[in-house]
Design a protein around this motif. Structure first.
Motif, PDB file in Angstrom:
ATOM      1  N   ASP A   1       0.831  -1.215   0.000  1.00 27.45           N
ATOM      2  CA  ASP A   1       0.000   0.000   0.000  1.00 27.45           C
ATOM      3  C   ASP A   1       0.862   1.260   0.000  1.00 27.45           C
ATOM      4  N   ARG A   2       1.903   1.256   0.838  1.00 27.26           N
ATOM      5  CA  ARG A   2       2.788   2.430   0.879  1.00 27.26           C
ATOM      6  C   ARG A   2       3.509   2.628  -0.444  1.00 27.26           C
ATOM      7  N   MET A   3       3.943   1.542  -1.049  1.00 30.82           N
ATOM      8  CA  MET A   3       4.655   1.619  -2.321  1.00 30.82           C
ATOM      9  C   MET A   3       3.750   2.178  -3.424  1.00 30.82           C
ATOM     10  N   LEU A   4       2.499   1.721  -3.446  1.00 29.96           N
ATOM     11  CA  LEU A   4       1.565   2.208  -4.462  1.00 29.96           C
ATOM     12  C   LEU A   4       1.260   3.692  -4.276  1.00 29.96           C
ATOM     13  N   LEU A   5       1.134   4.129  -3.034  1.00 32.16           N
ATOM     14  CA  LEU A   5       0.882   5.551  -2.774  1.00 32.16           C
ATOM     15  C   LEU A   5       2.059   6.406  -3.240  1.00 32.16           C
ATOM     16  N   ARG A   6       3.278   5.914  -3.020  1.00 33.32           N
ATOM     17  CA  ARG A   6       4.453   6.651  -3.491  1.00 33.32           C
ATOM     18  C   ARG A   6       4.474   6.729  -5.009  1.00 33.32           C
TER      19      ARG A   6
ATOM     20  N   ILE B   1       1.905   6.678  -7.006  1.00 33.51           N
ATOM     21  CA  ILE B   1       0.852   7.597  -7.439  1.00 33.51           C
ATOM     22  C   ILE B   1       1.340   9.039  -7.324  1.00 33.51           C
ATOM     23  N   ASP B   2       2.015   9.343  -6.207  1.00 34.14           N
ATOM     24  CA  ASP B   2       2.534  10.702  -5.993  1.00 34.14           C
ATOM     25  C   ASP B   2       3.689  11.024  -6.928  1.00 34.14           C
ATOM     26  N   ASN B   3       4.509  10.014  -7.224  1.00 28.36           N
ATOM     27  CA  ASN B   3       5.693  10.233  -8.053  1.00 28.36           C
ATOM     28  C   ASN B   3       5.902   9.029  -8.970  1.00 28.36           C
ATOM     29  N   PRO B   4       5.215   9.013 -10.120  1.00 28.01           N
ATOM     30  CA  PRO B   4       5.295   7.856 -11.034  1.00 28.01           C
ATOM     31  C   PRO B   4       6.704   7.551 -11.520  1.00 28.01           C
ATOM     32  N   GLN B   5       7.590   8.544 -11.506  1.00 26.89           N
ATOM     33  CA  GLN B   5       8.947   8.340 -12.020  1.00 26.89           C
ATOM     34  C   GLN B   5       9.888   7.739 -10.967  1.00 26.89           C
ATOM     35  N   GLU B   6       9.410   7.617  -9.744  1.00 26.38           N
ATOM     36  CA  GLU B   6      10.270   7.095  -8.683  1.00 26.38           C
ATOM     37  C   GLU B   6      10.661   5.647  -8.973  1.00 26.38           C
TER      38      GLU B   6
ATOM     39  N   ASP C   1      11.417  -2.773  -2.300  1.00 23.54           N
ATOM     40  CA  ASP C   1      10.208  -2.802  -3.133  1.00 23.54           C
ATOM     41  C   ASP C   1      10.260  -3.979  -4.101  1.00 23.54           C
ATOM     42  N   THR C   2      11.412  -4.157  -4.743  1.00 23.34           N
ATOM     43  CA  THR C   2      11.576  -5.236  -5.719  1.00 23.34           C
ATOM     44  C   THR C   2      11.392  -6.598  -5.060  1.00 23.34           C
ATOM     45  N   ARG C   3      11.951  -6.753  -3.852  1.00 26.25           N
ATOM     46  CA  ARG C   3      11.826  -8.034  -3.146  1.00 26.25           C
ATOM     47  C   ARG C   3      10.385  -8.301  -2.738  1.00 26.25           C
ATOM     48  N   VAL C   4       9.685  -7.251  -2.325  1.00 20.92           N
ATOM     49  CA  VAL C   4       8.275  -7.423  -1.939  1.00 20.92           C
ATOM     50  C   VAL C   4       7.437  -7.826  -3.143  1.00 20.92           C
ATOM     51  N   ILE C   5       7.632  -7.159  -4.278  1.00 22.34           N
ATOM     52  CA  ILE C   5       6.891  -7.499  -5.488  1.00 22.34           C
ATOM     53  C   ILE C   5       7.179  -8.929  -5.909  1.00 22.34           C
ATOM     54  N   SER C   6       8.453  -9.315  -5.869  1.00 21.82           N
ATOM     55  CA  SER C   6       8.829 -10.678  -6.252  1.00 21.82           C
ATOM     56  C   SER C   6       8.217 -11.702  -5.300  1.00 21.82           C
ATOM     57  N   SER C   7       8.177 -11.374  -4.018  1.00 29.19           N
ATOM     58  CA  SER C   7       7.605 -12.292  -3.023  1.00 29.19           C
ATOM     59  C   SER C   7       6.114 -12.489  -3.256  1.00 29.19           C
ATOM     60  N   ILE C   8       5.403 -11.399  -3.536  1.00 27.70           N
ATOM     61  CA  ILE C   8       3.959 -11.484  -3.781  1.00 27.70           C
ATOM     62  C   ILE C   8       3.693 -12.283  -5.058  1.00 27.70           C
ATOM     63  N   ALA C   9       4.461 -11.994  -6.097  1.00 29.63           N
ATOM     64  CA  ALA C   9       4.286 -12.711  -7.362  1.00 29.63           C
ATOM     65  C   ALA C   9       4.543 -14.202  -7.183  1.00 29.63           C
ATOM     66  N   LEU C  10       5.591 -14.535  -6.441  1.00 23.42           N
ATOM     67  CA  LEU C  10       5.929 -15.941  -6.204  1.00 23.42           C
ATOM     68  C   LEU C  10       4.877 -16.624  -5.339  1.00 23.42           C
ATOM     69  N   LEU C  11       4.403 -15.927  -4.320  1.00 31.31           N
ATOM     70  CA  LEU C  11       3.373 -16.479  -3.440  1.00 31.31           C
ATOM     71  C   LEU C  11       2.123 -16.854  -4.225  1.00 31.31           C
ATOM     72  N   LEU C  12       1.689 -15.958  -5.091  1.00 30.12           N
ATOM     73  CA  LEU C  12       0.480 -16.208  -5.879  1.00 30.12           C
ATOM     74  C   LEU C  12       0.705 -17.278  -6.947  1.00 30.12           C
ATOM     75  N   GLU C  13       1.871 -17.245  -7.562  1.00 28.54           N
ATOM     76  CA  GLU C  13       2.157 -18.161  -8.669  1.00 28.54           C
ATOM     77  C   GLU C  13       2.344 -19.599  -8.203  1.00 28.54           C
ATOM     78  N   THR C  14       2.909 -19.787  -7.025  1.00 26.94           N
ATOM     79  CA  THR C  14       3.229 -21.140  -6.566  1.00 26.94           C
ATOM     80  C   THR C  14       2.164 -21.740  -5.665  1.00 26.94           C
ATOM     81  N   GLU C  15       1.111 -20.983  -5.380  1.00 27.28           N
ATOM     82  CA  GLU C  15       0.038 -21.536  -4.545  1.00 27.28           C
ATOM     83  C   GLU C  15      -0.734 -22.582  -5.336  1.00 27.28           C
ATOM     84  N   PRO C  16      -0.755 -23.834  -4.898  1.00 28.17           N
ATOM     85  CA  PRO C  16      -1.516 -24.858  -5.619  1.00 28.17           C
ATOM     86  C   PRO C  16      -3.004 -24.660  -5.420  1.00 28.17           C
TER      87      PRO C  16
END
Length: 211
Positions: free
Chosen positions: A132-137, A139-144, A150-165
């Protein structure tokens, strides 16, 4: 080389989670304990529109939760463009979540209850808060640029969803990590103590609140 923005483009569970973020609160809960699953939204029973791919095959749904695009009322109340989603998609991309440590539960917007092991609940909440904090940042600064965290969190979420049987079929389908949807169609969440109350009850058996 593929653009970095497309690095998760083939992760279907993640794409479903993003769809959940865009369509929430259009959520359906399916009672898979019945031969023909009963489908309910927060406001009442619904049916899959005949044009839906799953309309004639509800018994094979691989999750108790679905997200839908549109609801229409003709002879029945129908939903269109529905697809199953995992509990994690709802917890990470849906409404506000609240962890109830004593009862080992997570509630979403005070109405949808999920059983969760304490450690799982805390980890999911931390992932959600950082997302949520990352998305708000952004929105405020799209070029950030994304930080390493951030990269590790995104990768963790993607992996969690992808590997859930796919969860086991039946009323007690449980997701990995101890997240389980025990809500039944028509159940309601007590606004006083947030405990899940059966649809047939007009009074919370935990705190006595009357509906």
């Amino acid at each position: 080389a593929p653009h970095d923005s497309n690095r998760n483009s083939e992760n279907i569970p993640l794409l479903k989670a993003v769809i959940t973020a865009g369509l929430y609160p259009n959520i359906i809960v399916a009672d898979l304990s019945k031969k023909v699953p009963k489908l309910s939204t927060r406001t009442g029973e619904v049916f899959l529109h005949p044009a839906c791919l799953d309309a004639t095959n509800e018994a094979s749904l691989d999750s108790k939760m679905l997200v839908y695009h549109e609801i229409v009322k003709t002879a029945k109340v129908y939903v269109r463009d529905a697809t199953t989603i995992s509990p994690y998609a709802l917890l990470l991309f849906g409404g506000a979540i609240r962890v109830q440590h004593r009862s080992n539960r997570i509630t979403v917007d005070g109405w949808l209850g999920l059983d969760a092991a304490p450690k799982t609940a805390v980890l999911v909440k931390q992932l959600r808060e950082h997302l949520d904090r990352m998305l708000l940042r952004k929105i405020d600064n799209p070029q950030e640029k994304e930080s390493d965290l951030d990269t590790r969190v995104i990768s963790s979420i993607a992996l969690l969803l992808e590997t859930e049987p796919a969860p086991a079929k039946g009323a007690n389908a449980t997701a990995p990590g101890g997240v389980k949807s025990d809500v039944k169609p028509g159940d309601w969440s007590c606004p006083q103590c947030n405990h899940n109350v059966f649809a047939s009850k007009k009074e919370c058996f935990k705190c006595g609140y009357k509906k």
